[in-house]
Design a protein around this motif. Structure first.
Motif, short mmCIF file in Angstrom:
data_model
loop_
_atom_site.label_atom_id
_atom_site.label_comp_id
_atom_site.label_asym_id
_atom_site.label_seq_id
_atom_site.Cartn_x
_atom_site.Cartn_y
_atom_site.Cartn_z
N THR A 83 47.75 47.38 44.07
CA THR A 83 46.29 47.31 44.08
C THR A 83 45.64 48.53 44.69
OG1 THR A 83 46.41 46.05 46.13
CG2 THR A 83 46.20 44.79 44.09
N THR A 84 46.32 49.21 45.63
CA THR A 84 45.71 50.37 46.28
C THR A 84 45.94 51.66 45.51
OG1 THR A 84 47.69 50.73 47.65
CG2 THR A 84 45.95 49.32 48.56
N ALA A 87 42.60 52.37 39.84
CA ALA A 87 41.13 52.33 39.87
C ALA A 87 40.60 52.41 38.45
CB ALA A 87 40.58 53.50 40.69
N GLN A 140 35.13 53.60 44.96
CA GLN A 140 34.45 52.60 45.79
C GLN A 140 35.03 51.24 45.45
OE1 GLN A 140 30.56 53.59 44.00
NE2 GLN A 140 30.37 51.42 43.42
N ARG A 141 34.84 50.28 46.36
CA ARG A 141 35.36 48.94 46.15
C ARG A 141 34.59 48.24 45.03
NH1 ARG A 141 40.24 48.12 47.53
NH2 ARG A 141 39.98 45.90 47.98
N HIS A 142 35.30 47.38 44.32
CA HIS A 142 34.67 46.64 43.22
C HIS A 142 35.26 45.24 43.14
CE1 HIS A 142 32.83 45.65 39.46
NE2 HIS A 142 33.98 45.60 38.81
N GLN A 143 34.40 44.24 43.08
CA GLN A 143 34.83 42.84 42.99
C GLN A 143 34.73 42.37 41.55
OE1 GLN A 143 35.96 40.87 45.65
NE2 GLN A 143 36.53 39.41 44.04
N GLN A 148 39.58 41.87 43.95
CA GLN A 148 38.94 43.11 44.39
C GLN A 148 39.84 44.30 44.10
OE1 GLN A 148 38.13 44.13 48.72
NE2 GLN A 148 36.12 43.38 48.11
N GLY A 149 39.21 45.42 43.79
CA GLY A 149 39.98 46.64 43.54
C GLY A 149 39.09 47.86 43.70
N TRP A 150 39.43 48.93 42.98
CA TRP A 150 38.69 50.18 43.09
C TRP A 150 38.11 50.58 41.74
CZ3 TRP A 150 37.98 51.83 47.92
CH2 TRP A 150 38.92 51.49 48.90
#
Length: 213
Positions: A83-84, A87, A140-143, A148-150
């Motif tokens: 997940t990290t 994006a 940036q973060r995105h839900q 949640q991810g990028w």
């Protein structure tokens, strides 16, 4: 009520994300494929592609439900604990930023390692994985409905669309998104990113064309 409870995906399994593969459940089930088939029949799992499923929200179990393509792309890229290092980018990031209101049949996601294009079977669409150094992108973060991810920022998305408008084979949509995003971009940040990523000339040409239009 008992049927609905029995149809829920185990909470321990959801800790791995909401896009799941039978291999992810080997620590829970002795026969993960059979259990996934049972959960799919009960409406608790939605099949995205062979061996790939999305966990259905509790309030949609047993009902018709299909997650948005961009959520599927990000969730799929995050399988296996990645997940990290992924994006949404390009045209998919533009969709997230509201620069392109209509749905597309392709999603683009940046990943650290090579992955083949995924053809979805729940719709006529594909997820295109692009190998990028995600840590070097402006994100940036995105839900999403699947967790949640990028997602790349407006400025990074602009640079990516300008540099590779053909990515995803939707060049007209890419140009439309560029025109929509330019007025919303932080120009100082945009130019700094372009300089860092050696895209300053491409950016200047795009800005000149936008002003001339």
């Amino acid at each position: 009520m008992a049927t609905q409870v029995a149809a829920r995906v185990p909470a321990d399994l959801l800790l791995r994300g909401r896009v799941l593969r039978p291999v992810d459940a080997e620590h829970i089930y002795s026969n993960p494929r059979a259990e996934f088939a049972r959960l799919e029949r009960a409406g608790a799992l939605h099949r995205l592609a062979p061996g790939l499923f999305a966990a259905v929200p509790d309030d949609h179990v047993g009902r018709k439900w299909r997650p948005p393509l961009e959520a599927v792309a990000l969730g799929t890229a995050g399988t296996g604990g990645h997940t990290t290092s992924s994006a949404l980018m390009g045209i998919s990031a533009a969709r997230v930023h509201g620069a392109l209101p209509r749905a597309l049949n392709v999603a683009v996601v940046a990943v650290e390692r090579h992955r083949n294009t995924l053809q979805l079977t729940d719709r006529k669409a594909a997820v295109l994985f692009v190998r990028r150094a995600v840590a070097r992108l402006d994100v940036q973060r995105h839900q999403t409905e699947l967790g949640q991810g990028w997602v790349t920022t407006v400025e990074q998305t602009l640079l990516d669309l300008i540099a590779r408008p053909e990515l995803g084979d939707v060049p007209d949509a890419a140009r439309e998104a560029v025109a929509s995003l330019i007025p919303r971009a932080d120009m100082a940040l945009l130019r700094d990113l372009a300089t860092q990523q050696r895209r300053r000339r491409a950016l200047d040409d795009a800005l000149d064309a936008h002003e001339a239009a």
